[in-house]
Design an enzyme around this catalytic site. Structure first.
Site, short mmCIF file in Angstrom:
data_model
loop_
_atom_site.label_atom_id
_atom_site.label_comp_id
_atom_site.label_asym_id
_atom_site.label_seq_id
_atom_site.Cartn_x
_atom_site.Cartn_y
_atom_site.Cartn_z
N ASP A 193 42.04 47.22 46.87
CA ASP A 193 42.76 47.53 45.64
C ASP A 193 42.02 48.66 44.93
OD1 ASP A 193 44.45 47.10 43.32
OD2 ASP A 193 42.74 46.09 42.42
N ASP A 200 42.65 49.73 40.98
CA ASP A 200 42.39 49.49 39.55
C ASP A 200 41.55 48.24 39.34
OD1 ASP A 200 43.81 51.72 38.61
OD2 ASP A 200 45.71 50.64 38.75
#
Length: 297
Positions: free
Chosen positions: A86, A88
């Site tokens: 991922d 963020d």
């Protein structure tokens, strides 16, 4: 029965991994071999039996209040050949959509929707559509403004470049936007990146308030993991996935090693392998990499 390895990692800014702490951990999990130092005063591997799973609650209780992460992994196939991460609040310290909205004076409204989505209280696709709709009519130039605020999390470059140097395929996957993932991927050295595409009106140089379809959410992250495993001929336990939000859960559960990184409560509840105190360097230590082989450039 497969034996296990307990990896202890201390947050270097706050503490060091002292001998009494290591001895306590060895005693609680009934260590079966010599301690391997991965980084002096920072990280060690301790061989232990399969029953160490049963001792984890006691170990976590004993180390509560210390800035030390505990990761238990099988002793076989530790070094993963695929990294899928991922972006963020994982690779970067930011929530880039929230930052973009903040520059437009919409920060609180968008951040509230983001929080509900990341905690699993709201469908991701719905939350993304609602947040992006609020950006309608904003100048495209705000993307560049938001980019100036983006900060890589400590250890991000080391994690990606070290795994790449040892032959792993690396992929950045985000429910955010390709404008940011392309740049973050380049900085860290990811082989590829995947995210949503913000639609723009070039005539007015503004955002339309929509994204290209389909929306990249939890299912798409899982599908990417499975596709990369298949296309590169990798076994199911050959992948490391790392993330912090509810939309990361399917890929975290599927990967051979799924790491919850400073994650939301719903993720910490579901994923046992967690990084709660330390940096992304721990993702390397959990695979048995000593700090002496880390690649940072």
């Amino acid at each position: 029965m497969t034996s296990l390895v307990l990896t202890l990692v201390a947050r270097r800014e706050e503490t060091s991994l002292a001998a009494p702490t290591i001895a306590l951990a060895r005693d609680i999990i009934h260590a079966q071999g010599e301690t391997v130092v991965l980084s002096p005063a920072e990280a060690v591997d301790i061989p232990c039996p399969q029953t160490a799973h049963e001792s984890l609650p006691a170990l976590r209780a004993a180390l509560e209040g210390q800035a030390v992460d505990i990761v238990l992994t099988p002793s076989t196939n530790r070094r993963k050949r695929l990294l899928i991460s991922d972006m963020d609040s994982t690779i970067v310290a930011n929530e880039t959509l929230d930052d973009l909205a903040a520059h437009a004076g919409l920060g609180e409204r968008v951040a509230a929707i983001t929080a509900r989505s990341m905690n699993g209280e709201m469908d991701f696709a719905t939350s993304l559509r609602e947040r992006v709709a609020l950006l309608r009519g904003l100048p495209i130039s705000l993307l560049e403004t938001a980019w100036k605020d983006v900060t890589l999390n400590p250890g991000a470059v080391e994690m990606v470049r070290t795994m790449s140097a040892f032959g792993a395929r690396t992929a950045l996957v985000s429910g955010g936007f390709t404008f940011f993932t392309a740049r973050v991927a380049a900085l860290c050295g990811f082989d590829e990146h995947h995210a949503n595409v913000l639609l723009m009106d070039k005539a007015t140089e503004s955002l339309t308030g929509e994204t290209a379809q389909p929306i990249l959410g939890a299912d798409a992250k899982l599908n990417l993991l499975e596709t990369l495993q298949q296309s590169h001929g990798l076994s199911e336990d050959a992948a490391l996935a790392i993330g912090d939000g509810a939309n990361d859960l399917p890929m975290l559960r599927k990967a051979g090693l799924g790491l919850a990184f400073h994650a939301k409560p719903v993720v910490r509840k579901a994923i046992s392998a967690q990084i709660n105190h330390t940096s992304l360097r721990t993702a390397l230590f959990a695979q048995g990499y000593p700090a002496s082989v880390f690649v940072s450039a």
